[in-house]
Design a protein around this motif. Structure first.
Motif, PDB file in Angstrom:
ATOM      1  N   ILE A 150      11.959 -54.796  -4.348  1.00  0.00           N
ATOM      2  CA  ILE A 150      11.798 -54.173  -5.659  1.00  0.00           C
ATOM      3  C   ILE A 150      13.010 -53.294  -5.967  1.00  0.00           C
ATOM      4  N   THR A 194      -4.122 -56.972 -15.353  1.00  0.00           N
ATOM      5  CA  THR A 194      -3.052 -57.220 -14.387  1.00  0.00           C
ATOM      6  C   THR A 194      -2.931 -58.699 -14.073  1.00  0.00           C
ATOM      7  N   ASP A 251       0.335 -61.105 -15.427  1.00  0.00           N
ATOM      8  CA  ASP A 251       1.288 -61.637 -14.453  1.00  0.00           C
ATOM      9  C   ASP A 251       1.037 -63.093 -14.099  1.00  0.00           C
ATOM     10  N   ALA A 297      11.920 -56.611 -15.881  1.00  0.00           N
ATOM     11  CA  ALA A 297      10.997 -56.281 -14.792  1.00  0.00           C
ATOM     12  C   ALA A 297      11.017 -54.788 -14.504  1.00  0.00           C
ATOM     13  N   LEU A 323       7.978 -52.190 -14.763  1.00  0.00           N
ATOM     14  CA  LEU A 323       7.643 -51.368 -13.601  1.00  0.00           C
ATOM     15  C   LEU A 323       7.595 -49.895 -13.982  1.00  0.00           C
ATOM     16  N   THR A 333       4.494 -49.179 -15.799  1.00  0.00           N
ATOM     17  CA  THR A 333       3.379 -49.226 -14.851  1.00  0.00           C
ATOM     18  C   THR A 333       3.266 -47.937 -14.065  1.00  0.00           C
ATOM     19  N   ILE A 334       4.411 -47.483 -13.528  1.00  0.00           N
ATOM     20  CA  ILE A 334       4.379 -46.287 -12.691  1.00  0.00           C
ATOM     21  C   ILE A 334       3.940 -45.086 -13.520  1.00  0.00           C
ATOM     22  N   LEU A 370       0.305 -45.395 -13.948  1.00  0.00           N
ATOM     23  CA  LEU A 370      -0.380 -45.114 -12.677  1.00  0.00           C
ATOM     24  C   LEU A 370      -0.460 -43.623 -12.397  1.00  0.00           C
ATOM     25  N   LEU A 374      -9.069 -46.789  -7.786  1.00  0.00           N
ATOM     26  CA  LEU A 374      -7.896 -47.650  -7.821  1.00  0.00           C
ATOM     27  C   LEU A 374      -7.985 -48.680  -6.719  1.00  0.00           C
TER      28      LEU A 374
END
Lengths: 309, 409, 292
Positions: free
Chosen positions: A35, A228, A232, A268, A272, A275-276, A279, A301
């Motif tokens: 990543i 999710t 994806d 991407a 990400l 997403t973070i 989150l 989670l």
């Protein structure tokens, strides 16, 4: 963890601890080096993903101005949103209804849910593709006939599109939501519902004020999972997506065949980053709730992710 | 031989009922001579300047002078709404991004590429329908199926004013007519080329010359370093050639031998893929089955990668531009075909992709480096054993099943 | 699965509401699961049309032809079993660490196991193409004097891709079951003089068996249907049933044969999962083990 149990574990000795920690470190490296590379190369000034030639933001600029890439990203959001919405509502309703049906009916549903979950995506993709092709081949001539007979002008033609992707995604994700919600229902405190009835609340009111709040963790986890998975998914979408409407994974896959550029890394990385951020936000909210409810923050989670298959 | 006889024979050939050798013998057409005479630029071909009037290279029969100014830029058709999107399904490394960018500049239409590794892969999706593709770049042997199934449409030549059949070698253009020999045209040539193999001479000192050696060495000292196409036509065909059979064989016994060879070779391959440039560039692989255009591009960037046209035979091919039936962006598709039929555009594009052209006016515009490139324009003698794929191979169940078995072996 | 409560009575209105609630789900199952599976079954008995696709027929030829795909089935089964095992071996210590020793960082570390799931699966796998390719690890290994090693397009590369992508699915259920483990049992075991290994074998492992079994299912099932990882990291040489299916539908156009292979793949998975759950229930943990 209680102080006593911690003491018990500490007796295991510091070297055991060190071994575990080293193992964990290696796994996190294993998980994050790829990543990290993806993010690193998104800042590549050069045109190839393999060689780093200076640092620049040009690929972010390029990605944000790429109509096809942004269209694909948007398609993925649309598909993910509708899949999550439909799968969560239908799955929850079905789970509630299944509490009140004869065992034989429930057994049939359980079997179907089981099959929907274990059938590989590739088979779902192929089977639904064949189904849609046959369905449209049968429906469209009828539409044509009816429209012509009624003199309505050009008949509508039904074909593959984002809706077919959503339909295929809902099958699997709805099954997952049903299992999650039913598991939660099984562990639910029935006395609250009974109390509500005793207080002469209507069934609807009981549902909204008593049942729903208790089901919320399962529903949220289900919705997150559905989104999710859908966002994806490449395998199913590649079979049932309509012309000119690729989802993001389809766009990425065809980029790999065209010769991938750091544009894909940039997309991407942006996904990400979003997403973070999400989150962290969700994590903070849960932590606050958990503190109030005395649960561990990670559990909802954990539940949500563990089911992503 | 009259026209009808020729047409029947040609039809038989494409059906695979007779061999190409028989066809050549009967019609007197030699592949190499035909292709080279028509398409190789004359050695003295002048490098055209902005004012130079290019001489159309000699072609068999009378070639009328081009009806357009070959130096003219392309202009979009007037009064036609082209939309903003065009979807073209094509092969890896086959178009200069600058050409597509130029088209967008002139029309506002963005060209989105779909890359496929074989004509069969294209066909599979086209048969299901609803692909949403506009332009297709199929190979010579597909038109019989595409024409008969109505998968690509009969070209409306009025929408492609810059295309002029007289600038094209008629034999190379002929596969685009369905039924064979009729006047119904379904495509026009993009370019032609060969299917040979490239070798990284830094790693492999002795140059291989035949498919026989290619498959033998793959199982010996080059194990793990070789790639073949994910494409039944070329991979099975070249294995057949290595065994001394025709590239186009559908003979059960011969195919069984080829299957045996391919299954034996498979564990020694680095990969089975039609997009082999990345692995050749990174050094992961040292040798690969290669199309002309990829060979030119690889050699241009990495001079030690050399191209070999196998001495024992193999494929010669020509790809065409065609419009998919029911194309959602039909006007843009025709505009793009007209754009690509413009000699200046085709020549510019060819400088990047490296495959030899067929349009004589475009060839005349090529710079000396391009026309002098030995990979693009090889020695005519090296082409004599090559064969065009036959129409029946696209849908042959024997070949399709064989290839699927080899891949899953 | 839960055993629901019986409704208070068979009142018509209540029944109608129940039916209404179940209707959309039933429609979905019927149209997108049952009917497609029936079509698949019908196709599997058909013949290949001349140019590809499906032609009506009633024959078992496609099933008789399946042994030619034995390698793909075998590859898939052993890679799925091996991948599950590896995920377990790698994931168990991590889950144990997270559940018992990670202390205050636990939540963060747990979330970090999840985050990769929200980066595109394809991108992550593509990143491994670079890492395992000639200019990645092999170049580093060569620089360090280990000689040339080939990684990309080998079964090992596919296995790495599998473990990378499915490890989180193993860690989570394990974590959940280990986290719930009553620590007092461990202490009791120690107090009774059991060694560390004995405690693990006799207390920890049996008590986390439910998580272990669900984790194994979560990993095993999707690997059985995997096709992207072998396609990208196996270079067309490591062939799964999924790859065979894609090939049969998107290249060689043998729909009937592809349908037969798909049906048998479903049966193999059903068989494996059922067998697995049986074993789980024999071990006396069936209540907690479901496929989820």
């Amino acid at each position: 963890m209680t102080a006593a149990s911690r003491a018990a574990l500490d007796r295991a000795g510091p070297w055991v601890d060190r071994v575990f920690r080293a193992h964990a470190t290696l796994i996190y490296l294993f998980l994050y080096v790829p990543i990290g590379l993806v993010v690193l190369f998104s800042f590549n000034a050069g045109g190839h993903t393999g060689e780093l030639r200076g640092v620049s933001l040009r690929w972010y600029d390029y990605a944000l101005n790429d109509r096809f890439a942004m269209g694909a990203l948007q398609n993925s959001f649309v598909v993910g949103f509708w899949t999550a919405l439909i799968a969560t509502s239908l799955g929850t309703l079905a789970a509630l209804a299944l509490q009140r049906v004869p065992p034989r009916v429930r057994a049939i549903f359980d079997a179907l849910t089981y099959i929907a979950i274990i059938i590989p995506g590739i088979v779902i993709g192929i089977a639904t593709l064949i189904f849609f092709v046959n369905l449209f081949g049968w429906v469209n001539p009828w539409l044509d006939y009816v429209w012509t007979a009624a003199g309505l002008g050009a008949p509508p033609v039904i074909g593959k599109g984002l809706h077919t992707v959503v339909a295929a995604h809902v099958l699997f994700t709805m099954a997952i939501v049903m299992v999650l919600v039913r598991t939660r229902l099984a562990g639910m405190d029935r006395s609250l519902t009974e109390a509500s009835f005793d207080l002469f609340a209507t069934p609807l009111r009981t549902f909204v004020q008593v049942t729903l709040p208790q089901l919320r963790p399962a529903i949220v986890a289900g919705a997150l999972l559905a989104f999710t998975f859908s966002f994806d998914d490449f395998v199913i979408a590649t079979f049932v997506a309509g012309p000119g409407q690729p989802t993001l994974p389809m766009y990425i896959f065809s980029s790999i065949r065209r010769g991938i550029t750091p544009e894909i890394n940039a997309i991407a990385s942006m996904v990400l980053a979003v997403t973070i951020t999400a989150l962290v936000t969700v994590g903070l909210v849960y932590r606050r709730q958990a503190r109030q409810a005395g649960e561990t923050a990670a559990e909802p989670l954990a539940l949500g992710i563990a089911e992503d298959a | 031989m009259d026209r009808n006889e020729f047409r029947d024979l040609y039809h038989d050939l494409r059906r695979g009922r007779i061999t190409r050798r028989h066809f050549m013998a009967v019609t007197g057409l030699g592949v190499a001579s035909a292709v080279v005479a028509a398409c190789a630029p004359a050695a003295s071909s002048p490098t055209p300047g902005p004012t130079a009037e290019p001489t159309p290279p000699p072609s068999e029969g009378a070639t009328p002078a081009p009806t357009i100014d070959v130096n003219a830029d392309w202009t979009p058709p007037e009064g036609v709404d082209l939309g903003d999107t065009l979807i073209m399904t094509t092969w890896p490394n086959y178009h200069d991004q600058k050409t597509l960018d130029r088209f967008k500049e002139l029309t506002g239409v963005t060209v989105q590429l779909n890359i496929k590794g074989s004509n069969e892969e294209m066909l599979a999706e086209l048969l299901v329908g609803g692909t949403g593709w506009d332009v297709l770049v199929p190979t010579n042997y597909t038109f019989e199926t595409y024409g008969s199934k109505g998968i690509v449409e009969k070209l409306d030549l009025t929408k492609i004013p810059r295309f002029d059949a007289s600038r094209y070698d008629q034999r190379l253009l002929s596969p685009a007519f369905y039924p064979a020999g009729s006047k119904d045209q379904y495509g026009f040539n993009k370019d032609w080329g060969t299917t040979g193999f490239t070798i990284n001479t830094k790693q492999i000192s002795t140059l291989l010359t035949t498919w026989k050696e290619f498959f033998e060495r793959t199982q010996a000292d080059l194990s793990g370093k070789v790639m073949i196409h994910d494409y039944q036509l070329t991979s099975i065909g070249s294995a057949l050639v290595a065994l001394g059979y025709s590239f186009n064989s559908v003979d059960d016994a011969e195919l069984a031998k080829a299957e045996e060879l391919l299954v034996a070779v498979k564990p020694h391959l680095f990969a089975i893929t039609s997009d082999y440039q990345p692995a050749m560039r990174s050094g992961d692989a040292w040798m690969t089955m290669t199309w002309t255009n990829d060979a030119v591009q690889l050699h241009r960037d990495i001079p030690e990668i050399e191209y070999v046209i196998a001495a024992d035979g193999g494929e010669i091919w020509s790809d065409f531009f065609a419009v998919v039936t029911g194309a959602p962006h039909r006007e843009a598709a025709y505009a793009f075909l007209d754009f690509m039929a413009t000699p200046k555009v085709a020549a510019q594009d060819a400088i990047f992709h490296g495959a030899p052209l067929i349009d004589s006016a475009a060839i005349a515009l090529l710079p000396a480096e391009a026309t002098g490139n030995k990979i693009t324009y090889p020695d005519p003698a090296s082409l004599t054993k090559l064969e065009f794929g036959t129409a029946e191979l696209l849908t042959s169940q024997a070949r399709a099943d064989l290839w699927a078995r080899v891949k899953s072996a | 699965m839960t055993s629901g409560n019986e409704s208070a009575g068979g009142r018509g209105r209540s029944r109608a509401v129940t039916a209404l609630l179940l209707a959309p789900t039933s429609a979905w199952y019927l149209l997108l699961l049952i009917v497609p599976l029936i079509i698949l079954l019908v196709f599997s008995l058909g013949a290949r049309a001349p140019e590809g696709g499906y032609a009506p027929a009633l024959q078992l030829d496609n099933y008789l032809e399946l042994p030619t795909r034995a390698t793909a089935f075998f590859n898939t089964l052993w890679m799925a079993a091996g991948g599950t095992m590896l995920c377990l071996l790698v994931g168990y210590p991590l889950a144990y660490y997270l559940a018992t020793r990670a202390g205050t960082k636990r939540t963060l570390l747990l979330v970090l196991v999840v985050v990769p799931f929200w980066t595109s699966f394809l991108i992550r796998t593509y990143a491994w193409m670079t890492i395992l390719g000639n200019q990645g690890i092999p170049a580093i290994a060569e620089g360090l004097g280990f000689g040339h090693i080939a990684l990309i397009n080998t079964p090992l590369a596919v296995m790495i891709g599998i473990v990378y992508n499915y490890l989180p699915l193993m860690v989570f259920p394990l974590y959940v079951s280990l986290e719930r483990l009553d620590k007092r049992l461990l202490e009791a075991s120690k107090d009774l003089g059991a060694g560390r290994l004995a405690t693990f074998r006799q207390v920890t492992l049996p008590l986390s068996a439910a998580g272990l079994l669900s984790g194994a299912m979560l990993v095993f099932i999707p690997i059985m249907g995997e096709y992207v990882i072998p396609a990208l990291l196996g270079g067309g040489k490591v062939f799964f049933v999924g790859n065979a299916l894609v090939d049969l539908f998107l290249q060689s156009r043998n729909w009937p044969f592809g349908s037969a292979a798909a049906i048998v793949l479903i049966l193999v998975i059903l068989f494996a999962v059922t067998l697995y759950l049986r074993l789980g229930s024999r071990a006396g943990i069936q209540r907690e083990v479901s496929i989820l």
